[in-house]
Design an enzyme around this catalytic site. Structure first.
Site, mmCIF file in Angstrom:
data_model
loop_
_atom_site.group_PDB
_atom_site.id
_atom_site.type_symbol
_atom_site.label_atom_id
_atom_site.label_comp_id
_atom_site.label_asym_id
_atom_site.label_seq_id
_atom_site.Cartn_x
_atom_site.Cartn_y
_atom_site.Cartn_z
ATOM 1 C CB CYS A 1 51.032 33.838 43.054
ATOM 2 S SG CYS A 1 52.662 33.826 43.855
ATOM 3 C CB ALA B 1 45.210 29.855 40.776
ATOM 4 C CG ASN C 1 39.115 36.817 37.008
ATOM 5 O OD1 ASN C 1 38.740 36.026 36.142
ATOM 6 N ND2 ASN C 1 38.365 37.152 38.031
ATOM 7 C CG ASP D 1 47.568 39.324 43.198
ATOM 8 O OD1 ASP D 1 47.462 40.507 43.542
ATOM 9 O OD2 ASP D 1 46.724 38.442 43.502
ATOM 10 C CB CYS E 1 42.997 41.485 47.671
ATOM 11 S SG CYS E 1 43.189 39.763 48.144
#
Length: 466
Positions: A234, A236, A239, A305, A359
């Protein structure tokens, strides 16, 4: 039990300002005045904490006949007091129905506030947001430059380099135009929190990536050696993908998937600016990618992520009830997707190591997802110990959860984050042997100078993202 009813009555009087705790206790007809006084005092002391736990657990919505002050007394006794040992009467089975949820909400509140003990919640109870405490982390893009050159560039601009940090206290003490090298990540520079580098020529040229330290952990812990084939499931905004490419030295292959066409377009711009040449972008649902596809036969590393609640992001007002806190329905939907994505990733035949990260601070999206995925692959995969010295570990919800990492502004001076490293127990005979899990980096006081690379001219600006 009479004690809890009496305590609730006294508490209601205190909170409506009808008298002092001591006066109302001694005016009550309850015989054991000292016991009642202690219970009311402690419940009142933890009042804000109990309100937050009761609200997030939905206790009063589920038990409509339960009065708020009585609920507060009962939840105090269950979570922070004696736990109804040998008492509780008819309230014990009622609270028992909600015990797991209440305990989970208390644990989540501790995670939100970066504490481990109940009493520590009192010290941070109504403290304002901690965004200002988190330094500005800047990852040096080693595809275009090196840390020594970036450090020299900043020094020529009037910044004062303080060397490599030895502890979090060094990061907390940063002020003005001082900066440090992170004690853990060798290519991560640390500046004071208010440092704005969006217009800096090295950032605009792709030599620097504005990326929170916690967001750098997944690629670092995945540690794919140059030449590896990697899936960024996943991907995008990109970074972490650019970090993977730097670790690979642009040697090997990254298969990056995302369903959002606009985010992929922005990601393509970011990767081009960062000098990434080993990545293949695909506007595709990772869940629809076949593990048996010949293109992914050599994939031994996966970074997952997935979309999450974002409850660990510094822009969310976690300390205010209802602000940025995901609903139970949204959490359930997100956790279901995350679990499906993780279980799917574990079916790739040559997979040796996977890093799962979010996150989010929510147990449902973190430890619960990892536990369920491991239970569906018994004896095949396990949690790998990661960064033993990292101060903030996973919630103890299942054996081995301490191998997971958590992050928060209070404990690690980063955004809120969760990371789990999963590795295959036995290497399948058809797959080449993968490298061992990267050891924890050992801080070195000095870095040898390398041949300097010429810095490129400034390019178009790009918003930072953790």
């Amino acid at each position: 039990m009479a004690l809890y009813a009496a305590a609730a009555a006294v508490l209601a009087g205190v909170e409506s300002r009808q008298g002092s705790i001591k006066g109302l206790v001694y005016a009550s007809s309850f015989q054991n005045v000292k016991q009642l006084y202690a219970l009311v005092c402690e419940t009142q002391r933890y009042s804000a904490v109990l309100d937050a736990v009761i609200a997030s657990a939905g206790l009063l919505r589920a038990e409509k006949k339960l009065r708020p002050h009585l609920a507060k007394v009962l939840v105090y006794e269950l979570l922070l007091g004696k736990g109804f040992r040998g008492s509780g009467g008819r309230w014990k089975p009622l609270l028992g129905r909600h015990q797991a949820r209440l305990k989970a909400e208390l644990a989540r509140l501790k995670v939100h506030r970066g504490v481990s003990r109940n009493e520590d919640l009192l010290e941070v109870g109504s403290r304002p947001g901690t965004t200002c405490q988190v330094p500005r982390f800047v990852r040096v893009n080693t595809l275009k430059t090196c840390s020594d050159d970036a450090i020299d560039y900043f020094k020529r601009q009037g910044f004062s380099y303080q060397g490599q940090a030895s502890s979090l206290d060094d990061l907390k003490a940063l002020k003005g135009k001082h900066f440090l090298l992170d004690p853990l990540l060798p290519d991560l520079l640390v500046f004071p929190a208010q440092t704005d580098l969006h217009e800096h020529p090295l950032y605009q040229a792709g030599h620097l990536i504005l990326q929170d330290k916690a967001s750098c952990l997944p690629a670092m812990l995945l540690a794919p050696p140059p030449g590896s084939h990697v899936i960024d499931a996943c991907a995008a905004p990109g970074n972490k993908t650019s970090h993977l490419a730097a670790l690979l030295k642009n040697q090997g292959k990254i298969f990056a998937f995302d369903l959002d066409a606009k985010r992929l377009a922005s990601m393509a711009t970011l990767l081009a600016r960062a000098g990434v040449s080993c990545c293949e972008l695909a506007e595709e649902d990772f869940l629809a990618v076949s593990p048996s596809d010949e293109r992914y036969r050599q994939v031994q590393y996966i970074l997952l992520d997935p979309s999450c609640s974002g409850s660990g992001m510094l822009t969310r007002q976690l300390e205010e009830p209802g602000a940025g806190t995901p609903s139970k329905e949204r959490l359930h939907a997100l956790a279901g997707f995350q679990q499906r994505a993780l279980c799917h990733a574990l079916t790739f035949p040559s997979l040796q190591r996977l890093v799962y990260s979010t996150c989010s601070l929510c147990q449902e999206e973190n430890e619960d997802v990892v536990r369920e995925a491991l239970q569906q692959s018994p004896g095949t995969f396990r949690l790998a110990p990661a960064l033993p010295s990292w101060p903030h570990r996973g919630l103890s919800t299942f054996p081995g959860a301490e191998h997971c990492l958590r992050a928060s502004p209070e404990t690690t001076l980063t955004g809120g984050f969760f990371v789990a490293v999963i590795e295959r127990v036995e290497v399948p005979s058809s797959a080449p042997q993968a490298g061992a899990l990267a050891p924890e980096p050992t801080p070195s006081p000095a870095r040898k100078k390398k041949k300097r690379r010429r810095t490129a001219a400034a390019g178009p600006s790009l918003q930072s993202c953790t």
